[in-house]
Each structure stands twice: as structure tokens, then as C-alpha cells.
Design an enzyme around this catalytic site. Structure first.
Site, PDB file in Angstrom:
ATOM      1  N   GLY A  45       0.784  -1.228   0.000  1.00 18.53           N
ATOM      2  CA  GLY A  45       0.000   0.000   0.000  1.00 18.53           C
ATOM      3  C   GLY A  45       0.811   1.270   0.000  1.00 18.53           C
ATOM      4  N   ARG A 103     -13.866  19.454   7.792  1.00 23.70           N
ATOM      5  CA  ARG A 103     -14.900  19.456   8.828  1.00 23.70           C
ATOM      6  C   ARG A 103     -14.309  19.400  10.234  1.00 23.70           C
ATOM      7  NH1 ARG A 103     -18.830  14.952   6.134  1.00 23.70           N
ATOM      8  NH2 ARG A 103     -16.840  14.308   5.231  1.00 23.70           N
ATOM      9  N   GLN A 104     -13.019  19.068  10.322  1.00 25.87           N
ATOM     10  CA  GLN A 104     -12.344  19.044  11.626  1.00 25.87           C
ATOM     11  C   GLN A 104     -11.517  20.316  11.776  1.00 25.87           C
ATOM     12  OE1 GLN A 104     -10.569  15.180  12.677  1.00 25.87           O
ATOM     13  NE2 GLN A 104     -11.521  14.316  10.844  1.00 25.87           N
ATOM     14  N   HIS A 137     -14.934  24.224   3.689  1.00 25.17           N
ATOM     15  CA  HIS A 137     -16.056  24.022   4.613  1.00 25.17           C
ATOM     16  C   HIS A 137     -16.114  25.133   5.656  1.00 25.17           C
ATOM     17  CE1 HIS A 137     -19.111  21.864   6.818  1.00 25.17           C
ATOM     18  NE2 HIS A 137     -18.378  21.897   7.921  1.00 25.17           N
ATOM     19  N   ASP A 179     -29.071  24.851   7.250  1.00 22.23           N
ATOM     20  CA  ASP A 179     -28.835  25.049   8.679  1.00 22.23           C
ATOM     21  C   ASP A 179     -28.402  26.493   8.908  1.00 22.23           C
ATOM     22  OD1 ASP A 179     -26.030  25.193   8.064  1.00 22.23           O
ATOM     23  OD2 ASP A 179     -25.929  23.016   8.191  1.00 22.23           O
ATOM     24  N   LYS A 202     -32.127  22.977  11.957  1.00 18.94           N
ATOM     25  CA  LYS A 202     -32.118  21.562  12.340  1.00 18.94           C
ATOM     26  C   LYS A 202     -31.473  21.393  13.709  1.00 18.94           C
ATOM     27  CE  LYS A 202     -27.773  20.535   9.919  1.00 18.94           C
ATOM     28  NZ  LYS A 202     -27.158  19.836   8.798  1.00 18.94           N
ATOM     29  N   ARG A 204     -29.797  18.428  16.064  1.00 25.01           N
ATOM     30  CA  ARG A 204     -29.305  17.055  16.088  1.00 25.01           C
ATOM     31  C   ARG A 204     -29.285  16.515  17.518  1.00 25.01           C
ATOM     32  NH1 ARG A 204     -26.380  15.658  11.345  1.00 25.01           N
ATOM     33  NH2 ARG A 204     -25.746  17.437  10.084  1.00 25.01           N
ATOM     34  N   ASP A 228     -25.589  24.261  -0.143  1.00 23.81           N
ATOM     35  CA  ASP A 228     -24.638  23.837   0.890  1.00 23.81           C
ATOM     36  C   ASP A 228     -23.300  23.550   0.230  1.00 23.81           C
ATOM     37  OD1 ASP A 228     -23.766  23.330   3.424  1.00 23.81           O
ATOM     38  OD2 ASP A 228     -25.111  21.656   3.819  1.00 23.81           O
TER      39      ASP A 228
END
Length: 335
Positions: A45, A103-104, A137, A179, A202, A204, A228
Site C-alpha cells: 500500500g 470538517r475538523q 467548509h 442550517d 435543524k 441534532r 450547501d
């Protein structure tokens, strides 16, 4: 001062069709092609890169989104950058149409990483001197880098497509943010097409599940366009479409910059009440995505080719934020 050399493009395996399309667009101005290289894996790999052309003193652009499989594609990008740096390239620009790990971007809980910052550090250490991307993002990710970052927007492309698809019915359009956090992005598109804005609030209970949705704004009799930056499993998106119809919308469409489309996403979209989902090709569409009857894919090669030429020439990239600038480049492409 612009370099006297030609810009040179090289790609990994993440999205070869997009890289080839960018190279074709750039041949309008110069006879450019992709630099010949092999990006392969050993049996265990490990990734191996070999560049077959002389790149000494060249202005290099690596086209490689860090989409699924994110880790493999990120390692390809890092190793290509290292190979070019060790081959004495003059400057290395990472063209990352979809920036993974975005997203982090903050510590939402204790004992969690800020992986977007880690990726930024890795890119710089590998030899990347500039980043070109689309619809990060979170805008603050640009500040994670100590090198220039050019963040392009899909909204000018979306605006052109909307004006073509809804010609004669623009007064019925309502732009919807799925959102509260995405309001700025939706407002930007709404301003471009002179449309009102609504919000789906929204709540969650836990990640991946939507407990409750409330529509803020009157969508009665409107053709709603959900806007989005990414669609992953499409659960929230499809639920939002149902809620909008329940509140009186006549049609629901979605304009999403990055079609991640993981797991059951394609099946959900195909069986949803949405009339269409429009994504870009920043992430190479899979077979099911390309064959889905209500999913359309818009090209980003014209805007990336334009941006690469502007960076190479030392010209402004911000001109590409305007819809009018891209009208000529996209003439005949949006039907």
C-alpha cells in the site's frame, strides 16, 4: 513578476478527468498537457511517485482533491510535492478542488484534534508554497496556512446554471440554507440571483441524525433551492426537502459544491422528493452518481484553468468571484 517558464500541471489518481479537463481548457491559451508521471502503490500500500519530465525551475501545479479515499489521496499529494521539491521545481501550488478534513476545523469537544490544521502543516512541510481550492467548509481554514490560499467559490457557476434552468421563473425562486451555519453561503448565492432567503433550522440529537427541523421564512408557492458546500450521506438534505414541501414549496432542488455521496446517498437522492441535485466535479463522480436520473454535475475546469493562469501570470484571482467574469468561459456548457 511572472515567471518566464510555462505553468506545468501534474495529477495524482484522485480526479484525473478533472485534471485532464483543466489541461484541455488551458490549451486554449498555451499548448499545455499533464506532466508525465506514475503514481503507484507497492503491494503493502505504500505510494511511489516518479516524474518522467524535467521540472527544474518550473512553476508546478499539482491537481489532487483529497476526497475518498482521503488518506490515500492526501498521501499522494504530499509525496508528489516532495518529489517535485527534490527535483528543484521553482514553485509548487497544490490545486485541491475538494479539501478533505475540512470538517475538523475546531475542537468541538475535549480531547479532539484540529485535523485541518494538521493537514495544512503537512502540506507546507512537503514543499507546497501555495494552495488553490474551492468552497472550504470553514473559511478560517485559510488562516491555518502561513502560505497564500486562494479559495474559489462555486456560487458564480451555480448562479449561471440557475439563470439558465429557471429562465422566466426567477421570481418564484427561494434560496434555502439547510442550517443556520450555512446562512452566509446561501445569502451569497441569493444576492447573485436576486432571490429571497429562507433557513431550515435543524437540531441534532447525535451526529448523523436529525431530530427536528423548522423552516424559518415563508416558502409557500416557491421553487426552493437548497444550497450547501457538501453532501455526504444526503440524510439531512432529503429530510429538508420533505419539510420544505410540507411547508408549501412547489419544488425542491439542491445546489451542493462537493458531492461526497457516501454510503446510501445516491439511493436516498434518487428516491427523494427533490427534483434535482446539482453538484460540481471537484470530486470525481462515481458510476451511480453519474447515472442517477436526478443528479447533474457541473464542470469546474473553466474556473480552475482561469485561476491557474492568473496565479502563474501574477494576476488577480478575485475577479473569478464574479458571475459576469465566468459567463464567457461557461458559454454552452450549462444546459
Amino acid at each position: 513578476m511572472p515567471t518566464t517558464m510555462e505553468p506545468k500541471l501534474i495529477t495524482g489518481n484522485a480526479n484525473k478527468p478533472l485534471a485532464q479537463a483543466i489541461a484541455r481548457r488551458m490549451t486554449i491559451h498555451r499548448n499545455l498537457g499533464l506532466v508525465e508521471a506514475r503514481v503507484e502503490r507497492f503491494n503493502d500500500g505504500e505510494i511511489f511517485v516518479e516524474v518522467f519530465e524535467n521540472v527544474r525551475g518550473e512553476d508546478m501545479f499539482i491537481i489532487q482533491p483529497t476526497s475518498n479515499p482521503a488518506n490515500d489521496n492526501l498521501m499522494e499529494l504530499l509525496i508528489m510535492a516532495d518529489a517535485l521539491r527534490r527535483s528543484s521545481a521553482k514553485r509548487i501550488t497544490a490545486v485541491i478542488p475538494y479539501f478533505g478534513y475540512a470538517r475538523q476545523d475546531r475542537r468541538a469537544k475535549a480531547r479532539t484534534p484540529i485535523s485541518a490544521k494538521l493537514v495544512a502543516n503537512m502540506l507546507v512541510e512537503a514543499g507546497v508554497e501555495r494552495v488553490l481550492t474551492m468552497d472550504l467548509h470553514a473559511a478560517q481554514i485559510q488562516g491555518f496556512f502561513d502560505i497564500p490560499v486562494d479559495n474559489l467559490y462555486a456560487s458564480p457557476i451555480f448562479a449561471l446554471d440557475i439563470k439558465e434552468q429557471f429562465k422566466g421563473n426567477m421570481e418564484d425562486i427561494m434560496v434555502v440554507s439547510p442550517d443556520v451555519g450555512g446562512v452566509a453561503r446561501a445569502r451569497e448565492l441569493a444576492k447573485r440571483i436576486n432571490a429571497p432567503l429562507s433557513i431550515v433550522d435543524k437540531r441534532r440529537e447525535k451526529p448523523g441524525e436529525v431530530a427536528e427541523m423548522t423552516v424559518i421564512g415563508d416558502v409557500t408557492g416557491k421553487k426552493c433551492l437548497i444550497v450547501d458546500d457538501m453532501c455526504d450521506t444526503a440524510g439531512t438534505l432529503c429530510k429538508a426537502a420533505e419539510v420544505l414541501l410540507e411547508h408549501g414549496a412547489t419544488e425542491v432542488h439542491a445546489y451542493i459544491s462537493h458531492g461526497v455521496m457516501s454510503g446510501p446517498a445516491v439511493e436516498r437522492v434518487t428516491n427523494s422528493v427533490m427534483k434535482s441535485l446539482v453538484i460540481t466535479d471537484t470530486i470525481q463522480p462515481t458510476g451511480p452518481v453519474a447515472n442517477a436520473p436526478n443528479i447533474r454535475v457541473l464542470p469546474t475546469a473553466p474556473v480552475f484553468a482561469h485561476a491557474i493562469m492568473n496565479i502563474w501570470n501574477g494576476a488577480s484571482v478575485s475577479s473569478l468571484f464574479e458571475t459576469e467574469t465566468l459567463e464567457g468561459a461557461y458559454e454552452g456548457l450549462l444546459k
